[in-house]
Motif scaffolding. Structure first.
Motif, mmCIF file in Angstrom:
data_model
loop_
_atom_site.group_PDB
_atom_site.id
_atom_site.type_symbol
_atom_site.label_atom_id
_atom_site.label_comp_id
_atom_site.label_asym_id
_atom_site.label_seq_id
_atom_site.Cartn_x
_atom_site.Cartn_y
_atom_site.Cartn_z
ATOM 1 N N PHE A 132 42.229 38.037 40.620
ATOM 2 C CA PHE A 132 41.049 36.021 41.183
ATOM 3 C C PHE A 132 40.025 36.374 42.623
ATOM 4 C CE2 PHE A 132 39.084 32.171 41.578
ATOM 5 C CZ PHE A 132 38.085 32.097 40.859
ATOM 6 N N ARG A 133 41.663 36.160 43.047
ATOM 7 C CA ARG A 133 41.080 35.760 44.677
ATOM 8 C C ARG A 133 40.854 36.743 45.618
ATOM 9 N NH1 ARG A 133 46.234 34.748 47.180
ATOM 10 N NH2 ARG A 133 45.317 32.782 48.593
ATOM 11 N N ALA A 134 41.860 38.581 45.377
ATOM 12 C CA ALA A 134 40.613 39.701 46.319
ATOM 13 C C ALA A 134 39.397 39.588 45.878
ATOM 14 C CB ALA A 134 41.794 40.742 45.562
ATOM 15 N N ALA A 135 39.009 39.722 44.418
ATOM 16 C CA ALA A 135 37.729 39.747 44.430
ATOM 17 C C ALA A 135 36.215 38.621 44.719
ATOM 18 C CB ALA A 135 37.345 39.039 42.667
ATOM 19 N N GLY A 136 37.095 37.214 45.680
ATOM 20 C CA GLY A 136 36.758 36.249 46.014
ATOM 21 C C GLY A 136 36.345 35.157 45.010
ATOM 22 N N GLY A 137 36.595 34.980 43.727
ATOM 23 C CA GLY A 137 36.466 33.599 43.232
ATOM 24 C C GLY A 137 35.334 34.612 42.679
ATOM 25 N N PHE A 138 34.526 32.699 42.335
ATOM 26 C CA PHE A 138 32.927 33.042 42.586
ATOM 27 C C PHE A 138 32.233 32.282 43.084
ATOM 28 C CE2 PHE A 138 35.362 31.015 38.049
ATOM 29 C CZ PHE A 138 34.475 31.610 37.455
ATOM 30 N N ALA B 12 31.766 41.859 37.471
ATOM 31 C CA ALA B 12 31.420 42.992 38.286
ATOM 32 C C ALA B 12 32.120 43.903 39.336
ATOM 33 C CB ALA B 12 30.103 43.203 38.347
ATOM 34 N N ASP B 13 32.301 42.459 39.881
ATOM 35 C CA ASP B 13 33.185 42.752 41.146
ATOM 36 C C ASP B 13 34.255 43.460 41.185
ATOM 37 O OD1 ASP B 13 31.326 42.892 43.268
ATOM 38 O OD2 ASP B 13 31.564 40.912 43.617
ATOM 39 N N LEU B 14 35.191 42.830 39.872
ATOM 40 C CA LEU B 14 35.896 42.714 39.143
ATOM 41 C C LEU B 14 36.532 44.685 38.604
ATOM 42 C CD1 LEU B 14 37.609 39.013 38.071
ATOM 43 C CD2 LEU B 14 38.726 40.703 39.289
ATOM 44 N N ALA B 15 35.275 44.531 37.937
ATOM 45 C CA ALA B 15 35.160 45.993 37.560
ATOM 46 C C ALA B 15 35.248 47.411 38.369
ATOM 47 C CB ALA B 15 34.354 45.820 36.260
ATOM 48 N N ALA B 16 34.698 46.817 39.334
ATOM 49 C CA ALA B 16 34.338 47.581 39.962
ATOM 50 C C ALA B 16 35.933 47.943 41.181
ATOM 51 C CB ALA B 16 33.366 47.823 41.568
ATOM 52 N N ALA B 17 36.754 46.971 40.954
ATOM 53 C CA ALA B 17 38.184 46.950 41.792
ATOM 54 C C ALA B 17 38.750 47.709 40.435
ATOM 55 C CB ALA B 17 38.731 46.092 42.361
ATOM 56 N N ALA C 2 42.530 41.713 34.178
ATOM 57 C CA ALA C 2 42.594 41.032 34.837
ATOM 58 C C ALA C 2 41.885 38.863 34.095
ATOM 59 C CB ALA C 2 40.979 40.916 36.177
ATOM 60 N N VAL C 3 40.859 39.793 33.120
ATOM 61 C CA VAL C 3 40.608 38.819 32.621
ATOM 62 C C VAL C 3 40.751 38.911 30.614
ATOM 63 C CG1 VAL C 3 38.029 36.684 32.277
ATOM 64 C CG2 VAL C 3 38.643 37.832 34.263
ATOM 65 N N VAL C 4 40.755 37.724 30.351
ATOM 66 C CA VAL C 4 41.097 37.381 29.190
ATOM 67 C C VAL C 4 40.011 36.057 28.745
ATOM 68 C CG1 VAL C 4 43.300 39.045 28.546
ATOM 69 C CG2 VAL C 4 43.226 36.218 28.986
ATOM 70 N N THR C 5 38.819 36.640 27.296
ATOM 71 C CA THR C 5 38.480 35.126 27.239
ATOM 72 C C THR C 5 38.526 35.560 25.875
ATOM 73 O OG1 THR C 5 36.799 36.157 28.267
ATOM 74 C CG2 THR C 5 35.697 35.134 26.889
ATOM 75 N N LEU D 265 32.975 34.649 29.744
ATOM 76 C CA LEU D 265 32.329 33.157 29.746
ATOM 77 C C LEU D 265 33.522 31.838 30.531
ATOM 78 C CD1 LEU D 265 31.601 32.469 26.264
ATOM 79 C CD2 LEU D 265 29.875 33.630 28.679
ATOM 80 N N ALA D 266 33.371 31.308 31.876
ATOM 81 C CA ALA D 266 34.664 30.983 32.340
ATOM 82 C C ALA D 266 35.605 29.349 31.860
ATOM 83 C CB ALA D 266 34.434 30.106 34.041
ATOM 84 N N GLY D 267 34.392 29.228 31.240
ATOM 85 C CA GLY D 267 35.695 27.864 30.847
ATOM 86 C C GLY D 267 35.649 28.690 29.529
ATOM 87 N N ALA D 268 36.279 29.588 29.443
ATOM 88 C CA ALA D 268 36.686 30.131 28.299
ATOM 89 C C ALA D 268 37.685 31.004 27.967
ATOM 90 C CB ALA D 268 36.294 30.366 26.659
ATOM 91 N N SER D 269 38.449 31.022 29.374
ATOM 92 C CA SER D 269 38.644 32.855 30.260
ATOM 93 C C SER D 269 40.284 31.215 30.825
ATOM 94 C CB SER D 269 38.028 33.300 30.783
ATOM 95 O OG SER D 269 37.483 33.741 29.929
ATOM 96 N N VAL D 270 41.096 33.328 30.603
ATOM 97 C CA VAL D 270 42.374 33.530 31.775
ATOM 98 C C VAL D 270 41.927 34.436 32.521
ATOM 99 C CG1 VAL D 270 45.209 33.431 31.313
ATOM 100 C CG2 VAL D 270 43.713 32.074 29.727
ATOM 101 N N VAL D 271 42.323 33.920 34.073
ATOM 102 C CA VAL D 271 41.893 35.212 34.645
ATOM 103 C C VAL D 271 43.701 35.591 35.860
ATOM 104 C CG1 VAL D 271 39.838 34.369 35.080
ATOM 105 C CG2 VAL D 271 42.039 33.167 36.598
#
Length: 300
Positions: free
Chosen positions: A165-171, A186-191, A113-116, A154-160
């Motif tokens: 992202f939307r399914a987890a509710g974003g920030f 954490a919520d992404l990992a839980a999913a 879901a995320v690469v930093t 780190l949000a400013g250095a990541s691609v989602v």
């Protein structure tokens, strides 16, 4: 301009950093990927929105009436239709080729879901101290990940991945800004999603002098404690709280952060949802590194 890579867009949030944003947008405009860019202006009063309209009409501008903090990224994500979204702060920019590489990796690994990215501090291009911690992450992900598994990002250095992202509710709007990534991670990992570090992605960071350091410290303390009690099981929450308190230096700012955390306890207890074992294992693996870390601590 090169042909746009339709797989990926960029969201930039900004507040009262017109000059820094101008530099970042010029860098993004030069990228070979020619990504669609959404600028979310968090109610700047320094003419930022007017400058974007005048100098960067190619960017999609959202001129907010209030400062949404990190939630501005959620707004930007909703404006895009790309499969992947790269986040960018107004004082960071992506290196040429990194966005294409990120999209290629996410195409090849549909459970990520995320690469930093690796972060280079400018001027000078030296690695940010946090890079060593990302590279040596003790988190265990599935076999065959394209890079070290992460507990957070780190949000400013990541691609989602936009759908994740939307399914987890974003920030979360309650956290506003400062350590806001941990709860979403954490919520992404839980999913069941994976997060990882990719050394061949690069973000440049030339830190702006226009920042409210006290507000960031206060909110960072509050948000870290809130996340801990929102998601960690009781023994882990007690351990992590002890580490955080032990790292703080007494000051009016740290006291304000602790008070804000305490005031939010009724909400935290109502919203508390302990992570499943597989997700909690990621944060448990980070405990020793968090105690030793000098790169990201809320000391005051």
């Amino acid at each position: 301009m090169a042909a746009a890579d339709a797989r990926i867009g960029v969201v930039v949030i900004t507040h009262n950093r017109r000059a820094e944003l101008d530099r970042t947008l010029r860098r993004l405009r030069e990228l070979p990927e020619a990504p669609a860019v959404v600028v979310v202006d968090n109610a700047s009063t320094d003419g930022t929105a007017e400058a974007v309209r005048r100098d960067h009409p190619w960017a999609d501008l959202v001129a907010g009436r209030t400062n949404l903090g990190a939630v501005g990224r959620n707004v930007g994500v909703e404006r895009l239709t790309t499969a992947y979204v790269a986040f960018c702060d107004d004082d960071t920019w992506w290196a040429p080729g990194s966005l294409t590489r990120a999209a290629d990796v996410l195409d090849a690994h549909p459970d990520v879901a995320v690469v930093t990215a690796r972060i280079l501090v400018e001027p000078g291009g030296r690695e940010d101290p946090i890079v060593a911690e990302l590279r040596d992450s003790p988190v265990r992900g599935r076999a065959g990940l394209p890079g070290p598994a992460l507990g957070s990002f780190l949000a400013g250095a990541s691609v989602v991945r936009r759908e994740a992202f939307r399914a987890a509710g974003g920030f979360h709007p309650r956290l506003w800004l400062g350590g806001e990534e941990e709860l979403l991670a954490a919520d992404l990992a839980a999913a069941g999603w994976e997060l990882c570090y990719l050394a061949d992605l690069t973000v440049h960071h030339e830190a702006s002098s226009q920042r409210d350091a006290r507000r960031r410290l206060q909110d960072g303390i509050r948000n870290t404690l809130w996340f801990t009690w929102l998601r960690r099981p009781l023994p882990a929450a007690l351990r992590r709280t002890g580490v955080i308190l032990g790292q703080l230096r007494p000051s009016p700012t740290t006291a304000a952060g602790l008070l804000a955390a305490v005031r939010g306890l009724p909400w935290v207890l109502r919203e508390r949802r302990v992570l499943p074992a597989h997700a909690e294992a990621r944060f448990r693996a980070l405990e020793a590194a968090q105690r030793r870390s000098t790169a990201r601590q809320y000391r005051g």
